[in-house]
Scaffold this motif. Sequence first.
Motif, PDB file in Angstrom:
ATOM      1  N   LEU A 293       0.835  -1.209   0.000  1.00 44.54           N
ATOM      2  CA  LEU A 293       0.000   0.000   0.000  1.00 44.54           C
ATOM      3  C   LEU A 293       0.870   1.260   0.000  1.00 44.54           C
ATOM      4  O   LEU A 293       0.574   2.233  -0.703  1.00 44.54           O
ATOM      5  N   ALA A 294       1.961   1.234   0.784  1.00 45.45           N
ATOM      6  CA  ALA A 294       2.866   2.389   0.804  1.00 45.45           C
ATOM      7  C   ALA A 294       3.532   2.581  -0.553  1.00 45.45           C
ATOM      8  O   ALA A 294       3.706   3.714  -1.016  1.00 45.45           O
ATOM      9  N   LYS A 295       3.898   1.456  -1.182  1.00 43.26           N
ATOM     10  CA  LYS A 295       4.543   1.544  -2.498  1.00 43.26           C
ATOM     11  C   LYS A 295       3.577   2.085  -3.547  1.00 43.26           C
ATOM     12  O   LYS A 295       3.958   2.905  -4.398  1.00 43.26           O
ATOM     13  N   ILE A 296       2.343   1.650  -3.489  1.00 44.98           N
ATOM     14  CA  ILE A 296       1.335   2.164  -4.430  1.00 44.98           C
ATOM     15  C   ILE A 296       1.094   3.646  -4.188  1.00 44.98           C
ATOM     16  O   ILE A 296       0.970   4.438  -5.131  1.00 44.98           O
ATOM     17  N   THR A 297       1.039   4.059  -2.915  1.00 48.50           N
ATOM     18  CA  THR A 297       0.839   5.474  -2.590  1.00 48.50           C
ATOM     19  C   THR A 297       1.997   6.327  -3.101  1.00 48.50           C
ATOM     20  O   THR A 297       1.784   7.411  -3.660  1.00 48.50           O
ATOM     21  N   MET A 298       3.221   5.847  -2.920  1.00 41.51           N
ATOM     22  CA  MET A 298       4.386   6.582  -3.425  1.00 41.51           C
ATOM     23  C   MET A 298       4.345   6.699  -4.936  1.00 41.51           C
ATOM     24  O   MET A 298       4.649   7.760  -5.501  1.00 41.51           O
ATOM     25  N   ARG A 299       3.952   5.613  -5.611  1.00 41.81           N
ATOM     26  CA  ARG A 299       3.874   5.662  -7.068  1.00 41.81           C
ATOM     27  C   ARG A 299       2.810   6.664  -7.514  1.00 41.81           C
ATOM     28  O   ARG A 299       3.005   7.401  -8.473  1.00 41.81           O
ATOM     29  N   GLN A 300       1.689   6.672  -6.814  1.00 41.12           N
ATOM     30  CA  GLN A 300       0.639   7.636  -7.157  1.00 41.12           C
ATOM     31  C   GLN A 300       1.103   9.070  -6.905  1.00 41.12           C
ATOM     32  O   GLN A 300       0.801   9.972  -7.697  1.00 41.12           O
ATOM     33  N   ASN A 301       1.833   9.275  -5.807  1.00 40.85           N
ATOM     34  CA  ASN A 301       2.356  10.617  -5.535  1.00 40.85           C
ATOM     35  C   ASN A 301       3.320  11.060  -6.620  1.00 40.85           C
ATOM     36  O   ASN A 301       3.301  12.229  -7.054  1.00 40.85           O
ATOM     37  N   ASN A 302       4.186  10.145  -7.072  1.00 37.41           N
ATOM     38  CA  ASN A 302       5.108  10.492  -8.159  1.00 37.41           C
ATOM     39  C   ASN A 302       4.357  10.819  -9.439  1.00 37.41           C
ATOM     40  O   ASN A 302       4.714  11.770 -10.149  1.00 37.41           O
TER      41      ASN A 302
END
Length: 364
Positions: A293-302
């Motif tokens: 979930l954190a990795k998906i959130t970071m990707r979305q933020n990028n």
Amino acid sequence: MPPLSSLRPAIRAGRLSVKGSASLLPKLRVPISAYVVDCAVYVDGRRLPGHWSHDRALAEVRSRDDGFVWIGLHEPDEEQITGIADVFGLHELAVEDAVQAHQRPKLERYDDTLFMVLKTVCYTGKPQPSAENEVVETGEVMVFLGPDFVITVRHGEHSSLRDVRNDLEADPEQLALGPAAVLHAIADHIVDTYLGVTEAIETDIDEMETEVFAPRSAVDSEQIYVMKREVLELRRAVVPLGAPVRKLTEGYSSLVPHDVRSYFRDVDDHLTTVTERIAGFNELLTTLVDAVLAKITMRQNNDMRKISAYVAIVSVPTMIAGIYGMNFDHMPELHWRFGYPLVLVTIVVICAGLFRVFRRNEWL
């Protein structure tokens, strides 16, 4: 007419159609022997030769006042197991549980009989991102333990006890300890299966962990959720067995003598190991879910930063073109010969400057 044992799968699955008169129905009744996988008499740890019915086997043991009977059943129905229950004096509540299955691991005492339920597990393969996929299949083994008999009732195709019986028959000294030795061998076999399944699951989880924390990896969170669901099912099969096994080590019943009780301590140790592994799997999978979930959130933020940067760059020519599109007469450089090229150059310079700033800040 084919033998009745060959009709058993069709009758159970409801695929056998009976045409004509109802007089055929008594002929299609499946005998008890159709559900009996094996029936043997053991004296001094050795199997007596011959084929035995359940009533003849018990009569033989009691006439000798030595040895015991071991009957193995596979998914019997209520009508068929009732005949055996009447001969061996099994309690009706335990018989009902043995027929219906889907019981939690437990140990119950009925007069001079013990009734134990154990869950069997089987590893079927790596998890796939679909709700229908199962990593762990479960079955059940019910054991009726008496002074001179052991009756095992199996549910599920992967819960065979043939290897257990063969191993015990190859070790007469162990088998001579009586019916409790059979109960121990079954429990030990099932718990050893737990160890094998947890090792296979540990390998799958290690691969998931490597994939989750690998840079720029495409993580499928559905596989983690499937594995977590299967680990929870495994926990429901394993953890409740701890209390029954501990009772057997503490002298819960005189049917389990002291010599056999010490063997159950080893089973308890292995079961504790499995329980600790499952608890670790559950915590690790929870951590992996959070990491995904954190990795998906970071990707979305990028992605959002990139989109915002490009929007800022595109807004410059849009704003300038919008201003000059108002068509007023008195506007800067409106009638100058080089006004149009100057505006284009200004747009390019500003956009290039914004691009460089966003690139330096790693937004692009």
